[in-house]
Write a protein that holds these residues in place. Sequence first.
Motif, PDB file in Angstrom:
ATOM      1  N   THR A 157      10.666   1.706   3.276  1.00  0.00           N
ATOM      2  CA  THR A 157       9.312   2.244   3.538  1.00  0.00           C
ATOM      3  C   THR A 157       8.427   2.371   2.426  1.00  0.00           C
ATOM      4  O   THR A 157       7.145   1.424   2.613  1.00  0.00           O
ATOM      5  N   LEU A 158       8.975   2.558   1.110  1.00  0.00           N
ATOM      6  CA  LEU A 158       8.185   2.548  -0.152  1.00  0.00           C
ATOM      7  C   LEU A 158       7.741   1.152  -0.367  1.00  0.00           C
ATOM      8  O   LEU A 158       6.565   0.680  -0.733  1.00  0.00           O
ATOM      9  N   MET A 159       8.851   0.218  -0.470  1.00  0.00           N
ATOM     10  CA  MET A 159       8.649  -1.199  -0.792  1.00  0.00           C
ATOM     11  C   MET A 159       7.864  -2.014   0.327  1.00  0.00           C
ATOM     12  O   MET A 159       7.022  -2.433  -0.107  1.00  0.00           O
ATOM     13  N   SER A 160       7.918  -1.643   1.542  1.00  0.00           N
ATOM     14  CA  SER A 160       6.963  -2.376   2.447  1.00  0.00           C
ATOM     15  C   SER A 160       5.464  -1.903   2.345  1.00  0.00           C
ATOM     16  O   SER A 160       4.481  -2.728   2.528  1.00  0.00           O
ATOM     17  N   ARG A 161       5.312  -0.721   1.936  1.00  0.00           N
ATOM     18  CA  ARG A 161       4.087  -0.030   1.817  1.00  0.00           C
ATOM     19  C   ARG A 161       3.277  -0.984   0.541  1.00  0.00           C
ATOM     20  O   ARG A 161       2.301  -1.438   0.703  1.00  0.00           O
ATOM     21  N   LEU A 162       4.191  -1.068  -0.474  1.00  0.00           N
ATOM     22  CA  LEU A 162       3.676  -1.656  -1.573  1.00  0.00           C
ATOM     23  C   LEU A 162       3.109  -3.220  -1.411  1.00  0.00           C
ATOM     24  O   LEU A 162       2.094  -3.661  -1.883  1.00  0.00           O
ATOM     25  N   ILE A 163       4.159  -3.861  -0.617  1.00  0.00           N
ATOM     26  CA  ILE A 163       3.831  -5.519  -0.524  1.00  0.00           C
ATOM     27  C   ILE A 163       2.537  -5.429   0.448  1.00  0.00           C
ATOM     28  O   ILE A 163       1.910  -6.545   0.312  1.00  0.00           O
ATOM     29  N   LEU A 164       2.552  -4.816   1.659  1.00  0.00           N
ATOM     30  CA  LEU A 164       1.642  -5.117   2.706  1.00  0.00           C
ATOM     31  C   LEU A 164       0.017  -4.821   1.955  1.00  0.00           C
ATOM     32  O   LEU A 164      -0.749  -5.336   2.378  1.00  0.00           O
ATOM     33  N   ALA A 165       0.241  -3.704   1.129  1.00  0.00           N
ATOM     34  CA  ALA A 165      -1.090  -3.429   0.729  1.00  0.00           C
ATOM     35  C   ALA A 165      -1.578  -4.585  -0.621  1.00  0.00           C
ATOM     36  O   ALA A 165      -2.643  -4.524  -0.792  1.00  0.00           O
ATOM     37  N   ASP A 184       5.283  -3.381 -12.961  1.00  0.00           N
ATOM     38  CA  ASP A 184       3.867  -3.181 -13.318  1.00  0.00           C
ATOM     39  C   ASP A 184       3.333  -1.895 -12.804  1.00  0.00           C
ATOM     40  O   ASP A 184       2.864  -0.934 -13.617  1.00  0.00           O
ATOM     41  N   ASN A 185       4.154  -1.467 -11.533  1.00  0.00           N
ATOM     42  CA  ASN A 185       3.648   0.002 -11.142  1.00  0.00           C
ATOM     43  C   ASN A 185       4.332   1.184 -12.006  1.00  0.00           C
ATOM     44  O   ASN A 185       4.018   2.113 -12.285  1.00  0.00           O
ATOM     45  N   VAL A 186       5.643   0.644 -12.658  1.00  0.00           N
ATOM     46  CA  VAL A 186       6.444   1.451 -13.436  1.00  0.00           C
ATOM     47  C   VAL A 186       5.783   1.628 -14.854  1.00  0.00           C
ATOM     48  O   VAL A 186       5.426   2.603 -15.123  1.00  0.00           O
ATOM     49  N   ALA A 187       5.182   0.408 -15.188  1.00  0.00           N
ATOM     50  CA  ALA A 187       4.495   0.556 -16.690  1.00  0.00           C
ATOM     51  C   ALA A 187       3.376   1.376 -16.516  1.00  0.00           C
ATOM     52  O   ALA A 187       3.053   2.006 -17.470  1.00  0.00           O
ATOM     53  N   ARG A 188       2.709   1.408 -15.455  1.00  0.00           N
ATOM     54  CA  ARG A 188       1.455   2.122 -15.274  1.00  0.00           C
ATOM     55  C   ARG A 188       1.646   3.686 -14.656  1.00  0.00           C
ATOM     56  O   ARG A 188       0.416   4.181 -14.487  1.00  0.00           O
ATOM     57  N   SER A 189       2.904   3.813 -14.535  1.00  0.00           N
ATOM     58  CA  SER A 189       3.170   5.129 -13.997  1.00  0.00           C
ATOM     59  C   SER A 189       2.618   5.553 -12.660  1.00  0.00           C
ATOM     60  O   SER A 189       2.019   6.721 -12.671  1.00  0.00           O
ATOM     61  N   THR A 190       2.277   4.747 -11.734  1.00  0.00           N
ATOM     62  CA  THR A 190       1.656   5.076 -10.659  1.00  0.00           C
ATOM     63  C   THR A 190       2.636   5.966  -9.707  1.00  0.00           C
ATOM     64  O   THR A 190       3.862   5.985 -10.018  1.00  0.00           O
ATOM     65  N   GLU A 191       1.973   6.449  -8.990  1.00  0.00           N
ATOM     66  CA  GLU A 191       3.026   7.507  -7.854  1.00  0.00           C
ATOM     67  C   GLU A 191       4.338   6.482  -7.304  1.00  0.00           C
ATOM     68  O   GLU A 191       5.405   6.947  -7.553  1.00  0.00           O
ATOM     69  N   ILE A 192       3.820   5.354  -6.709  1.00  0.00           N
ATOM     70  CA  ILE A 192       4.965   4.335  -6.429  1.00  0.00           C
ATOM     71  C   ILE A 192       5.876   4.005  -7.557  1.00  0.00           C
ATOM     72  O   ILE A 192       7.162   4.156  -7.271  1.00  0.00           O
ATOM     73  N   GLY A 193       5.326   3.531  -8.636  1.00  0.00           N
ATOM     74  CA  GLY A 193       6.035   3.243  -9.856  1.00  0.00           C
ATOM     75  C   GLY A 193       6.867   4.475 -10.106  1.00  0.00           C
ATOM     76  O   GLY A 193       8.300   4.287 -10.627  1.00  0.00           O
ATOM     77  N   GLN A 194       6.790   5.667 -10.314  1.00  0.00           N
ATOM     78  CA  GLN A 194       7.504   6.864 -10.661  1.00  0.00           C
ATOM     79  C   GLN A 194       8.570   7.054  -9.554  1.00  0.00           C
ATOM     80  O   GLN A 194       9.696   7.149 -10.028  1.00  0.00           O
ATOM     81  N   THR A 247      15.620  -6.787   3.050  1.00  0.00           N
ATOM     82  CA  THR A 247      16.402  -6.209   3.780  1.00  0.00           C
ATOM     83  C   THR A 247      15.992  -6.585   5.237  1.00  0.00           C
ATOM     84  O   THR A 247      14.573  -6.962   5.385  1.00  0.00           O
ATOM     85  N   ARG A 248      16.624  -6.441   6.267  1.00  0.00           N
ATOM     86  CA  ARG A 248      16.058  -6.649   7.648  1.00  0.00           C
ATOM     87  C   ARG A 248      14.866  -5.676   8.032  1.00  0.00           C
ATOM     88  O   ARG A 248      13.842  -6.134   8.550  1.00  0.00           O
ATOM     89  N   PRO A 249      14.955  -4.442   7.703  1.00  0.00           N
ATOM     90  CA  PRO A 249      13.762  -3.666   8.093  1.00  0.00           C
ATOM     91  C   PRO A 249      12.691  -3.998   7.110  1.00  0.00           C
ATOM     92  O   PRO A 249      11.360  -3.930   7.925  1.00  0.00           O
ATOM     93  N   GLN A 250      12.688  -4.432   6.128  1.00  0.00           N
ATOM     94  CA  GLN A 250      11.531  -5.141   5.406  1.00  0.00           C
ATOM     95  C   GLN A 250      10.933  -6.154   6.023  1.00  0.00           C
ATOM     96  O   GLN A 250       9.703  -6.293   6.228  1.00  0.00           O
ATOM     97  N   ALA A 251      11.817  -7.221   6.625  1.00  0.00           N
ATOM     98  CA  ALA A 251      11.380  -8.463   7.054  1.00  0.00           C
ATOM     99  C   ALA A 251      10.563  -7.966   8.622  1.00  0.00           C
ATOM    100  O   ALA A 251       9.775  -8.531   8.857  1.00  0.00           O
ATOM    101  N   GLU A 252      11.101  -7.025   9.236  1.00  0.00           N
ATOM    102  CA  GLU A 252      10.693  -6.433  10.356  1.00  0.00           C
ATOM    103  C   GLU A 252       9.138  -5.930  10.165  1.00  0.00           C
ATOM    104  O   GLU A 252       8.148  -5.910  10.881  1.00  0.00           O
ATOM    105  N   SER A 253       8.942  -5.153   9.161  1.00  0.00           N
ATOM    106  CA  SER A 253       7.735  -4.541   8.493  1.00  0.00           C
ATOM    107  C   SER A 253       6.666  -5.658   8.436  1.00  0.00           C
ATOM    108  O   SER A 253       5.488  -5.535   8.947  1.00  0.00           O
ATOM    109  N   LEU A 254       7.081  -6.792   8.028  1.00  0.00           N
ATOM    110  CA  LEU A 254       6.357  -8.038   7.777  1.00  0.00           C
ATOM    111  C   LEU A 254       6.042  -8.700   9.025  1.00  0.00           C
ATOM    112  O   LEU A 254       4.691  -8.798   9.396  1.00  0.00           O
TER     113      LEU A 254
END
Length: 218
Positions: free
Chosen positions: A70-78, A45-55, A95-102
């Motif tokens: 870091t990018l992925m965790s930012r998107l999900i946590l928001a 959805d972010n790619v389709a809307r060409s958001t900063e994260i999507g790009q 990934t393990r760092p993503q799990a840790e961010s949760l």
Amino acid sequence: MRPLSRAARIIMVGAPGAGKGTQAARLLKAFPSLKALSSGDLLRDNVARSTEIGQRAATYMSSGSLVPDTLMSRLILASLPPAEQSYILDGFPRTRPQAESLTEAGVDVNFVVNLDVPHSVILDRIANRWVHPGSGRVYNLTYSPPKVEGIDDITGEKLVRRVDDDPDTFKVRLEKYEEKTGPLLDLYKEKGVVWTVSGKTSDEITPKLLEEVARRFG
Ligand code: AMP
């Protein structure tokens, strides 16, 4: 249609093509109080809307690589539903760092579904996968074909292949999965919340999954 008696925070883990999205959709239907958040859908959805994260995510996605943690965790946590809500995370963490961010964000994952599907079955499934970009509806030419070839049943719009379902790209995705997901499962195994379910078809897996969710949270 069943109510849940305590909040479920469910993670779906499984190789790409193992049927995470399909199982998540079936859980939503059986337990209407559940919500679902799919990392792949959110990214597309972010790619389709060409958001900063999507790009920033698009190049990784089209080559079959994982989007940086870091990018992925930012998107999900928001985008997470509120804490009292029961929900399924489909495709995150990977990934393990993503799990840790949760964990750091105070999210207490209490059920990890590990979908164990043979790679030969997955490769066959991907070769036959077509999607409706507007809704995310997935068709399989063997198991669940559209009524009219190449056309979405509901909207009549054209179906497309996902760019990252190209066979070479897909192989990279499977390899990445093996490399990253072992350590992720280990973390949740230590917490005692992993449940592994095996099967060759989504239809074989679904009844077992519904029963287990009802047993744990019903
Ligand atoms: P999916 O629809 O879950 O197969 O995801 C499609 C693509 O989005 C993946 O191949 C990755 O490039 C990216 N992606 C989805 N979820 C994640 C995640 N949790 N971490 C990193 N990349 C992801």
